[in-house]
Design a protein around this motif. Structure first.
Motif, PDB file in Angstrom:
ATOM      1  N   ARG A 192       0.837  -1.210   0.000  1.00 28.83           N
ATOM      2  CA  ARG A 192       0.000   0.000   0.000  1.00 28.83           C
ATOM      3  C   ARG A 192       0.867   1.253   0.000  1.00 28.83           C
ATOM      4  N   GLN A 193       1.890   1.251   0.844  1.00 29.79           N
ATOM      5  CA  GLN A 193       2.782   2.402   0.947  1.00 29.79           C
ATOM      6  C   GLN A 193       3.599   2.581  -0.339  1.00 29.79           C
ATOM      7  N   PHE A 194       4.033   1.474  -0.907  1.00 36.62           N
ATOM      8  CA  PHE A 194       4.836   1.467  -2.132  1.00 36.62           C
ATOM      9  C   PHE A 194       4.061   2.128  -3.281  1.00 36.62           C
ATOM     10  N   VAL A 195       2.781   1.770  -3.397  1.00 38.57           N
ATOM     11  CA  VAL A 195       1.929   2.354  -4.437  1.00 38.57           C
ATOM     12  C   VAL A 195       1.679   3.839  -4.133  1.00 38.57           C
ATOM     13  N   SER A 196       1.337   4.145  -2.889  1.00 40.08           N
ATOM     14  CA  SER A 196       1.038   5.529  -2.494  1.00 40.08           C
ATOM     15  C   SER A 196       2.207   6.473  -2.760  1.00 40.08           C
ATOM     16  N   HIS A 197       3.435   5.961  -2.606  1.00 41.34           N
ATOM     17  CA  HIS A 197       4.628   6.783  -2.794  1.00 41.34           C
ATOM     18  C   HIS A 197       5.061   6.903  -4.265  1.00 41.34           C
ATOM     19  N   GLY A 198       4.229   6.341  -5.160  1.00 42.24           N
ATOM     20  CA  GLY A 198       4.471   6.537  -6.592  1.00 42.24           C
ATOM     21  C   GLY A 198       5.532   5.665  -7.224  1.00 42.24           C
ATOM     22  N   HIS A 199       5.771   4.475  -6.670  1.00 41.03           N
ATOM     23  CA  HIS A 199       6.803   3.587  -7.208  1.00 41.03           C
ATOM     24  C   HIS A 199       6.298   2.644  -8.304  1.00 41.03           C
ATOM     25  N   VAL A 200       4.986   2.718  -8.613  1.00 44.15           N
ATOM     26  CA  VAL A 200       4.384   1.718  -9.503  1.00 44.15           C
ATOM     27  C   VAL A 200       3.719   2.351 -10.733  1.00 44.15           C
ATOM     28  N   LYS A 201       3.828   1.647 -11.855  1.00 49.95           N
ATOM     29  CA  LYS A 201       3.142   2.051 -13.086  1.00 49.95           C
ATOM     30  C   LYS A 201       2.175   0.948 -13.508  1.00 49.95           C
ATOM     31  N   VAL A 202       1.078   1.349 -14.116  1.00 50.30           N
ATOM     32  CA  VAL A 202       0.137   0.391 -14.720  1.00 50.30           C
ATOM     33  C   VAL A 202       0.004   0.775 -16.187  1.00 50.30           C
TER      34      VAL A 202
END
Length: 205
Positions: A113-123
């Protein structure tokens, strides 16, 4: 990135089950709940208590989703065609944070959850920072280039603690994951028994 060991292990101890199957869970050592009354004998649980416990377990497993958000997911599951309990599991497994966790890009659902919230992920090549974002079959989830050497990611990928389920195709060398299909309850590698049918009963009282 901060770690919430105490919070997640408190959920384990309150439920009396190692819901994520992690080797460091305190439930592996003592199966009673936290606090001074944790060791008291528990009487037979009522139907309501059993349903509530099933809901708390499923909600806790996905990083303690808020009650408002969890109920919203249930309402959507009920509106979809087919079995509501199967739909509920499918919707939970379509969450972006759940896909990141299942792909072994991070060690825990809380970290996901934190990883996504901090902008580390692309879709599909676009940055997404909403953990509840609904991933669809065919979507490609990837770790952002600048985040691929984070210790958190490298340790999670190297960990043999869990496997990637077959409804996600992962390339750990590129840190990409393709969401192949929406899983059924039997497909999802829960370390403990989940009872979404009781969750549906809880909300439909």
């Amino acid at each position: 990135m901060s770690k919430r060991h105490n919070a997640k292990y408190k959920i384990d101890r309150r439920l009396g089950e190692n819901i994520w199957g992690r080797p460091k869970s305190p439930v592996n050592r003592r199966e009673y709940g936290p606090g001074q009354h944790g060791q008291r004998r528990k009487g037979k649980m009522s139907d309501f208590g059993t349903q509530l416990r099933a809901k708390q377990k499923l909600k806790g497993y996905y990083g303690s989703i808020s009650e408002k958000q969890f109920r919203k997911i249930y309402e959507e599951a009920r509106r979809l065609k087919g079995d509501s309990s199967a739909n509920l599991i499918g919707l939970l497994e379509q969450r972006l944070d759940a896909v990141v966790y299942r792909s072994k890009f991070v060690p825990t659902v809380f970290a996901a959850r934190q990883f996504v919230s901090h902008g580390h992920v692309k879709v599909n090549g676009r940055r997404v920072n909403i953990p509840s974002y609904k991933v669809k079959p065919g979507d490609v989830v990837e770790v952002k280039e600048a985040s691929k050497q984070l210790v958190l990611v490298l340790e999670a990928v190297a960990s043999g603690e869990r496997d990637v389920p077959d409804y996600i195709e992962v390339d750990h060398s590129k840190l990409t994951a393709k969401y192949v299909r929406v899983p059924t309850l039997q497909d999802v590698p829960y370390p403990v028994q989940m009872e979404p049918n009781l969750v549906v009963e809880f909300y439909s009282r």
